[in-house]
Design a protein around this motif. Structure first.
Motif, PDB file in Angstrom:
ATOM      1  N   THR A 104     -28.585 -22.360 -54.740  1.00 49.27           N
ATOM      2  CA  THR A 104     -29.653 -21.993 -55.331  1.00 49.27           C
ATOM      3  C   THR A 104     -29.234 -20.816 -56.358  1.00 49.27           C
ATOM      4  O   THR A 104     -30.381 -20.481 -57.033  1.00 49.27           O
ATOM      5  CB  THR A 104     -30.651 -21.096 -54.084  1.00 49.27           C
ATOM      6  OG1 THR A 104     -29.805 -19.723 -53.842  1.00 49.27           O
ATOM      7  CG2 THR A 104     -31.042 -21.886 -52.854  1.00 49.27           C
ATOM      8  N   GLY A 105     -28.204 -20.616 -56.379  1.00 48.49           N
ATOM      9  CA  GLY A 105     -27.766 -19.683 -57.638  1.00 48.49           C
ATOM     10  C   GLY A 105     -27.798 -18.272 -57.037  1.00 48.49           C
ATOM     11  O   GLY A 105     -27.353 -17.274 -57.982  1.00 48.49           O
ATOM     12  N   LEU A 130     -13.613 -26.696 -57.050  1.00 46.19           N
ATOM     13  CA  LEU A 130     -14.206 -26.044 -55.818  1.00 46.19           C
ATOM     14  C   LEU A 130     -13.502 -26.452 -54.750  1.00 46.19           C
ATOM     15  O   LEU A 130     -13.457 -25.898 -53.653  1.00 46.19           O
ATOM     16  CB  LEU A 130     -15.698 -26.675 -55.844  1.00 46.19           C
ATOM     17  CG  LEU A 130     -16.531 -26.033 -56.739  1.00 46.19           C
ATOM     18  CD1 LEU A 130     -18.040 -26.638 -56.989  1.00 46.19           C
ATOM     19  CD2 LEU A 130     -16.760 -24.549 -56.401  1.00 46.19           C
ATOM     20  N   GLU A 131     -13.094 -27.815 -54.612  1.00 42.83           N
ATOM     21  CA  GLU A 131     -12.412 -28.157 -53.355  1.00 42.83           C
ATOM     22  C   GLU A 131     -11.071 -27.178 -53.254  1.00 42.83           C
ATOM     23  O   GLU A 131     -10.416 -27.027 -52.555  1.00 42.83           O
ATOM     24  CB  GLU A 131     -11.878 -29.681 -53.491  1.00 42.83           C
ATOM     25  CG  GLU A 131     -13.245 -30.381 -53.105  1.00 42.83           C
ATOM     26  CD  GLU A 131     -13.187 -31.894 -53.048  1.00 42.83           C
ATOM     27  OE1 GLU A 131     -12.018 -32.307 -53.680  1.00 42.83           O
ATOM     28  OE2 GLU A 131     -13.814 -32.502 -52.492  1.00 42.83           O
ATOM     29  N   ALA A 144     -19.070 -18.839 -57.390  1.00 46.39           N
ATOM     30  CA  ALA A 144     -20.520 -18.840 -57.984  1.00 46.39           C
ATOM     31  C   ALA A 144     -20.587 -19.266 -59.567  1.00 46.39           C
ATOM     32  O   ALA A 144     -21.325 -20.032 -59.799  1.00 46.39           O
ATOM     33  CB  ALA A 144     -21.388 -17.389 -57.758  1.00 46.39           C
ATOM     34  N   ALA A 145     -19.541 -18.632 -60.057  1.00 48.55           N
ATOM     35  CA  ALA A 145     -19.343 -19.053 -61.710  1.00 48.55           C
ATOM     36  C   ALA A 145     -18.928 -20.566 -61.681  1.00 48.55           C
ATOM     37  O   ALA A 145     -19.688 -21.464 -62.549  1.00 48.55           O
ATOM     38  CB  ALA A 145     -18.303 -18.230 -62.065  1.00 48.55           C
ATOM     39  N   VAL A 146     -18.414 -21.149 -60.881  1.00 46.76           N
ATOM     40  CA  VAL A 146     -17.882 -22.637 -60.919  1.00 46.76           C
ATOM     41  C   VAL A 146     -19.231 -23.288 -60.493  1.00 46.76           C
ATOM     42  O   VAL A 146     -19.606 -24.506 -61.192  1.00 46.76           O
ATOM     43  CB  VAL A 146     -16.915 -22.966 -59.930  1.00 46.76           C
ATOM     44  CG1 VAL A 146     -16.668 -24.589 -60.026  1.00 46.76           C
ATOM     45  CG2 VAL A 146     -15.616 -22.363 -60.421  1.00 46.76           C
ATOM     46  N   PHE A 147     -20.131 -23.126 -59.550  1.00 47.58           N
ATOM     47  CA  PHE A 147     -21.273 -23.806 -59.391  1.00 47.58           C
ATOM     48  C   PHE A 147     -22.118 -23.695 -60.163  1.00 47.58           C
ATOM     49  O   PHE A 147     -22.864 -24.486 -60.632  1.00 47.58           O
ATOM     50  CB  PHE A 147     -21.706 -23.308 -57.934  1.00 47.58           C
ATOM     51  CG  PHE A 147     -21.239 -23.584 -56.818  1.00 47.58           C
ATOM     52  CD1 PHE A 147     -21.626 -24.989 -56.313  1.00 47.58           C
ATOM     53  CD2 PHE A 147     -20.440 -23.086 -55.908  1.00 47.58           C
ATOM     54  CE1 PHE A 147     -21.170 -25.666 -55.159  1.00 47.58           C
ATOM     55  CE2 PHE A 147     -19.912 -23.906 -54.506  1.00 47.58           C
ATOM     56  CZ  PHE A 147     -20.153 -24.750 -54.363  1.00 47.58           C
TER      57      PHE A 147
END
Length: 223
Positions: A166-167, A201-202, A176-179
């Motif tokens: 959702t951010g 992310l992995e 969070a920055a990568v997402f």
């Protein structure tokens, strides 16, 4: 008799359809498109792309039809070649799986499952070790992987662990920055960049699954 190797590619009907179908469609369009264009032009309504329709409607001489047919058949042959390149041939043995040019040892595979049109292989850390769009049909894939003793699942075995991104999730700032960066890449349809960010992310301990341009995430599960 027990098989040692299974080659999973196109079935004979699928091979004929994919190899010759696009070119045959090109020939069909050669005949039908000019007729359809002339019919549309007679409609009492404003038409977008009217000059294109007029040009297509005027194609009626044998020479013009031959040129149009050659162009459409060539486009069909190109589409068939692209499908052969895009869809993966899979080789399964007792010791390993080959998906296109990627080889995965049996000992490293924790799950094999479909995800939309793709086949996904998960490793022992529940990371996506490989993803491809297979040439073989799903029933053949399921039977073969089970026959060779691989952990086939009809759905993602970790599907219940995913939650929508959702951010405002309680994630470490660097995660969070990568997402957030990957969300931008998905909106821009930057497929390669989104794939690279998935791998990032992995490495950081998170798995991501996409539904359209929406991301769903979970933590990796060690087996």
């Amino acid at each position: 008799m027990t098989r040692d190797t299974a080659e999973l590619g196109f079935s004979p009907p699928d091979r004929i359809l994919i190899t010759f179908g696009p070119a045959a469609l090109g020939l069909l369009l050669t005949v039908s498109v000019p007729v359809a264009a002339r019919w549309v032009l007679r409609l009492p309504a404003p038409l977008p792309f009217r000059p294109v329709l007029v040009a297509l409607g005027r194609v009626d001489a044998w020479g013009e039809l031959a040129v149009l047919g050659a162009l459409l058949v060539a486009a069909g042959m190109f589409a068939a070649a692209a499908l052969h390149e895009h869809l993966a041939h899979i080789t399964v043995t007792r010791e390993q799986v080959r998906l296109g040019g990627r080889v995965l040892p049996r000992a490293d595979i924790a799950a094999v499952h479909p995800d939309g049109e793709s086949l996904v292989v998960l490793d022992r850390q529940s990371r996506q070790a490989a993803r491809c769009v297979p040439r073989a049909r799903w029933g053949v894939l399921a039977r073969t992987f089970r026959e060779f003793g691989y952990p086939w699942s009809d759905t993602d075995p970790y599907a219940d662990l995913y939650r929508p991104w959702t951010g405002v999730d309680e994630l470490p700032p660097e995660i969070a920055a990568v997402f957030a960066a990957r969300a931008v890449a998905l909106r821009k349809r930057a497929t390669e960049e989104a794939g690279e960010l998935r791998a990032t992310l992995e490495k950081l301990g998170y798995s991501v699954r996409d539904e359209g341009d929406r991301q769903h995430w979970r933590r990796l599960v060690q087996q």
